[in-house]
Write a protein that holds these residues in place. Structure first.
Motif, PDB file in Angstrom:
ATOM      1  N   ASN A  90       0.829  -1.205   0.000  1.00 25.82           N
ATOM      2  CA  ASN A  90       0.000   0.000   0.000  1.00 25.82           C
ATOM      3  C   ASN A  90       0.867   1.260   0.000  1.00 25.82           C
ATOM      4  O   ASN A  90       0.596   2.234  -0.716  1.00 25.82           O
ATOM      5  CB  ASN A  90      -0.910  -0.019   1.236  1.00 25.82           C
ATOM      6  CG  ASN A  90      -2.133   0.849   1.058  1.00 25.82           C
ATOM      7  OD1 ASN A  90      -2.842   0.737   0.072  1.00 25.82           O
ATOM      8  ND2 ASN A  90      -2.360   1.729   2.012  1.00 25.82           N
ATOM      9  N   LEU A  91       1.925   1.233   0.803  1.00 21.14           N
ATOM     10  CA  LEU A  91       2.836   2.381   0.889  1.00 21.14           C
ATOM     11  C   LEU A  91       3.565   2.584  -0.439  1.00 21.14           C
ATOM     12  O   LEU A  91       3.705   3.719  -0.921  1.00 21.14           O
ATOM     13  CB  LEU A  91       3.838   2.148   2.024  1.00 21.14           C
ATOM     14  CG  LEU A  91       4.736   3.316   2.416  1.00 21.14           C
ATOM     15  CD1 LEU A  91       3.915   4.523   2.839  1.00 21.14           C
ATOM     16  CD2 LEU A  91       5.676   2.911   3.539  1.00 21.14           C
ATOM     17  N   GLU A  92       4.012   1.484  -1.049  1.00 21.29           N
ATOM     18  CA  GLU A  92       4.693   1.579  -2.348  1.00 21.29           C
ATOM     19  C   GLU A  92       3.771   2.173  -3.416  1.00 21.29           C
ATOM     20  O   GLU A  92       4.185   3.023  -4.201  1.00 21.29           O
ATOM     21  CB  GLU A  92       5.167   0.189  -2.797  1.00 21.29           C
ATOM     22  CG  GLU A  92       6.555  -0.161  -2.319  1.00 21.29           C
ATOM     23  CD  GLU A  92       7.172  -1.289  -3.133  1.00 21.29           C
ATOM     24  OE1 GLU A  92       6.425  -2.163  -3.610  1.00 21.29           O
ATOM     25  OE2 GLU A  92       8.400  -1.281  -3.292  1.00 21.29           O
ATOM     26  N   ARG A  93       2.505   1.704  -3.434  1.00 19.14           N
ATOM     27  CA  ARG A  93       1.542   2.215  -4.421  1.00 19.14           C
ATOM     28  C   ARG A  93       1.303   3.712  -4.229  1.00 19.14           C
ATOM     29  O   ARG A  93       1.237   4.476  -5.194  1.00 19.14           O
ATOM     30  CB  ARG A  93       0.217   1.447  -4.309  1.00 19.14           C
ATOM     31  CG  ARG A  93       0.238   0.088  -4.986  1.00 19.14           C
ATOM     32  CD  ARG A  93      -1.165  -0.488  -5.119  1.00 19.14           C
ATOM     33  NE  ARG A  93      -1.741  -0.825  -3.821  1.00 19.14           N
ATOM     34  CZ  ARG A  93      -1.626  -2.010  -3.237  1.00 19.14           C
ATOM     35  NH1 ARG A  93      -0.945  -2.984  -3.829  1.00 19.14           N
ATOM     36  NH2 ARG A  93      -2.187  -2.236  -2.069  1.00 19.14           N
ATOM     37  N   ALA A  94       1.176   4.132  -2.960  1.00 13.86           N
ATOM     38  CA  ALA A  94       0.927   5.553  -2.668  1.00 13.86           C
ATOM     39  C   ALA A  94       2.099   6.407  -3.136  1.00 13.86           C
ATOM     40  O   ALA A  94       1.909   7.464  -3.758  1.00 13.86           O
ATOM     41  CB  ALA A  94       0.692   5.743  -1.171  1.00 13.86           C
ATOM     42  N   LEU A  95       3.325   5.948  -2.854  1.00 11.19           N
ATOM     43  CA  LEU A  95       4.514   6.707  -3.260  1.00 11.19           C
ATOM     44  C   LEU A  95       4.654   6.752  -4.777  1.00 11.19           C
ATOM     45  O   LEU A  95       5.005   7.787  -5.357  1.00 11.19           O
ATOM     46  CB  LEU A  95       5.769   6.091  -2.624  1.00 11.19           C
ATOM     47  CG  LEU A  95       5.898   6.279  -1.108  1.00 11.19           C
ATOM     48  CD1 LEU A  95       7.019   5.412  -0.553  1.00 11.19           C
ATOM     49  CD2 LEU A  95       6.148   7.747  -0.769  1.00 11.19           C
ATOM     50  N   GLU A  96       4.364   5.626  -5.429  1.00 15.36           N
ATOM     51  CA  GLU A  96       4.467   5.568  -6.894  1.00 15.36           C
ATOM     52  C   GLU A  96       3.445   6.496  -7.552  1.00 15.36           C
ATOM     53  O   GLU A  96       3.765   7.246  -8.480  1.00 15.36           O
ATOM     54  CB  GLU A  96       4.237   4.124  -7.361  1.00 15.36           C
ATOM     55  CG  GLU A  96       4.548   3.916  -8.829  1.00 15.36           C
ATOM     56  CD  GLU A  96       4.381   2.461  -9.248  1.00 15.36           C
ATOM     57  OE1 GLU A  96       4.123   2.241 -10.439  1.00 15.36           O
ATOM     58  OE2 GLU A  96       4.510   1.566  -8.390  1.00 15.36           O
ATOM     59  N   ALA A  97       2.209   6.472  -7.035  1.00 15.48           N
ATOM     60  CA  ALA A  97       1.151   7.325  -7.594  1.00 15.48           C
ATOM     61  C   ALA A  97       1.492   8.798  -7.392  1.00 15.48           C
ATOM     62  O   ALA A  97       1.321   9.627  -8.293  1.00 15.48           O
ATOM     63  CB  ALA A  97      -0.181   6.995  -6.934  1.00 15.48           C
ATOM     64  N   GLY A 106      -3.219  12.787  -2.914  1.00 18.69           N
ATOM     65  CA  GLY A 106      -3.230  11.326  -3.100  1.00 18.69           C
ATOM     66  C   GLY A 106      -2.209  10.652  -2.194  1.00 18.69           C
ATOM     67  O   GLY A 106      -2.462   9.580  -1.637  1.00 18.69           O
ATOM     68  N   LEU A 107      -1.036  11.302  -2.072  1.00 22.02           N
ATOM     69  CA  LEU A 107       0.008  10.760  -1.194  1.00 22.02           C
ATOM     70  C   LEU A 107      -0.470  10.744   0.255  1.00 22.02           C
ATOM     71  O   LEU A 107      -0.302   9.750   0.968  1.00 22.02           O
ATOM     72  CB  LEU A 107       1.285  11.603  -1.313  1.00 22.02           C
ATOM     73  CG  LEU A 107       2.438  11.198  -0.388  1.00 22.02           C
ATOM     74  CD1 LEU A 107       2.904   9.780  -0.681  1.00 22.02           C
ATOM     75  CD2 LEU A 107       3.598  12.178  -0.505  1.00 22.02           C
ATOM     76  N   MET A 108      -1.085  11.851   0.675  1.00 24.07           N
ATOM     77  CA  MET A 108      -1.597  11.923   2.046  1.00 24.07           C
ATOM     78  C   MET A 108      -2.654  10.849   2.288  1.00 24.07           C
ATOM     79  O   MET A 108      -2.669  10.197   3.332  1.00 24.07           O
ATOM     80  CB  MET A 108      -2.204  13.306   2.320  1.00 24.07           C
ATOM     81  CG  MET A 108      -1.177  14.371   2.659  1.00 24.07           C
ATOM     82  SD  MET A 108      -0.174  13.956   4.116  1.00 24.07           S
ATOM     83  CE  MET A 108      -1.413  13.904   5.396  1.00 24.07           C
ATOM     84  N   GLN A 109      -3.520  10.657   1.293  1.00 30.89           N
ATOM     85  CA  GLN A 109      -4.566   9.635   1.425  1.00 30.89           C
ATOM     86  C   GLN A 109      -3.944   8.241   1.538  1.00 30.89           C
ATOM     87  O   GLN A 109      -4.388   7.408   2.329  1.00 30.89           O
ATOM     88  CB  GLN A 109      -5.512   9.702   0.210  1.00 30.89           C
ATOM     89  CG  GLN A 109      -6.768   8.860   0.354  1.00 30.89           C
ATOM     90  CD  GLN A 109      -7.576   9.216   1.590  1.00 30.89           C
ATOM     91  OE1 GLN A 109      -7.804  10.381   1.889  1.00 30.89           O
ATOM     92  NE2 GLN A 109      -8.002   8.201   2.328  1.00 30.89           N
ATOM     93  N   GLY A 110      -2.883   8.005   0.754  1.00 30.59           N
ATOM     94  CA  GLY A 110      -2.183   6.711   0.807  1.00 30.59           C
ATOM     95  C   GLY A 110      -1.527   6.482   2.161  1.00 30.59           C
ATOM     96  O   GLY A 110      -1.562   5.371   2.707  1.00 30.59           O
ATOM     97  N   ILE A 111      -0.934   7.545   2.717  1.00 27.56           N
ATOM     98  CA  ILE A 111      -0.279   7.429   4.033  1.00 27.56           C
ATOM     99  C   ILE A 111      -1.318   7.170   5.122  1.00 27.56           C
ATOM    100  O   ILE A 111      -1.115   6.327   6.006  1.00 27.56           O
ATOM    101  CB  ILE A 111       0.547   8.698   4.341  1.00 27.56           C
ATOM    102  CG1 ILE A 111       1.758   8.757   3.404  1.00 27.56           C
ATOM    103  CG2 ILE A 111       1.001   8.709   5.799  1.00 27.56           C
ATOM    104  CD1 ILE A 111       2.536  10.046   3.465  1.00 27.56           C
ATOM    105  N   ILE A 112      -2.454   7.878   5.040  1.00 26.78           N
ATOM    106  CA  ILE A 112      -3.529   7.669   6.027  1.00 26.78           C
ATOM    107  C   ILE A 112      -4.063   6.240   5.935  1.00 26.78           C
ATOM    108  O   ILE A 112      -4.306   5.574   6.947  1.00 26.78           O
ATOM    109  CB  ILE A 112      -4.666   8.700   5.822  1.00 26.78           C
ATOM    110  CG1 ILE A 112      -4.171  10.098   6.221  1.00 26.78           C
ATOM    111  CG2 ILE A 112      -5.907   8.324   6.618  1.00 26.78           C
ATOM    112  CD1 ILE A 112      -5.067  11.231   5.772  1.00 26.78           C
ATOM    113  N   SER A 113      -4.217   5.758   4.701  1.00 29.21           N
ATOM    114  CA  SER A 113      -4.688   4.382   4.489  1.00 29.21           C
ATOM    115  C   SER A 113      -3.694   3.375   5.076  1.00 29.21           C
ATOM    116  O   SER A 113      -4.082   2.373   5.695  1.00 29.21           O
ATOM    117  CB  SER A 113      -4.874   4.139   2.989  1.00 29.21           C
ATOM    118  OG  SER A 113      -5.193   2.799   2.743  1.00 29.21           O
TER     119      SER A 113
END
Length: 201
Positions: A90-97, A106-113
């Motif tokens: 999940n963290l990798e996907r957030a950073l890549e996106a 989007g990054l913040m949403q990925g980190i919260i997720s």
């Protein structure tokens, strides 16, 4: 006519008989002692053999126990790591996106997720995160990094560098915190006077 034995001859004969009896008795005793010695030697060999077998059994048991402990440790580590892999993904996907789209939201949403996944996993393993700010300083769960004197009634946590984590009722990690401490009486009185003066002006 039978020749009668003299008292001397009778005594000699009796003495010889007694000596013969003693010799027979000594020989019997010697044979009995030898028999007992042989039995003791055989029992000693049996006990030595038994002791060696028990020592070998214990050594094998210890080796098996060590192997089983290592296997159990590996199984637990594998299970925990497998549970953490989705968080990593999940963290990798957030950073890549975020890198591709330059999307901060989007990054913040990925980190919260990712944080939510961590909290869910903590719940699975009965790990609790303790929020300490505003609570009384407790040396059993807190490590004080800095002390700040101020208008506090007691020692309280006013900042956290690292949070307290508990596994069930056991402290896994002490919280590293900043402590707010009541001023000394003289300093408190001076501070109160200074405050009143500044309010007048």
């Amino acid at each position: 006519m039978t020749k009668q034995e003299t008292p001397m001859e009778e005594t000699k004969e009796t003495l010889e008989e007694e000596i013969q009896k003693q010799e027979n008795s000594t020989e019997n005793l010697s044979q009995e002692v030898e028999k007992q010695i042989k039995e003791l030697e055989e029992k000693t060999k049996e006990y030595e053999s038994l002791l060696l077998r028990k020592a070998a059994d214990f050594d094998n048991f210890r080796k098996r126990a060590r192997q089983e402990k290592e296997q159990l440790s590996d199984m637990v580590a594998e299970k925990v790591i497998k549970d953490f892999l989705p968080i990593w993904d999940n963290l990798e996907r957030a950073l890549e996106a975020a890198n591709q789209k330059k999307d901060f939201d989007g990054l913040m949403q990925g980190i919260i997720s990712t944080q939510d996944l961590f909290l869910s996993l903590f719940g699975k393993y009965e790990v609790k995160k303790i929020d300490s700010i505003g609570k009384e300083f407790d040396p059993k769960i807190h490590e004080g990094l800095q002390i700040v004197e101020g208008d506090y009634e007691k020692q309280v946590v006013i900042g956290e560098l690292e949070k307290v984590f508990m596994l069930k009722d056991k402290v896994m990690r002490l919280g590293r915190v900043m402590i707010g401490k009541p001023r000394k009486k003289e300093e408190a009185a001076n501070h109160s006077e200074e405050k009143q003066e500044s309010e007048k002006n």
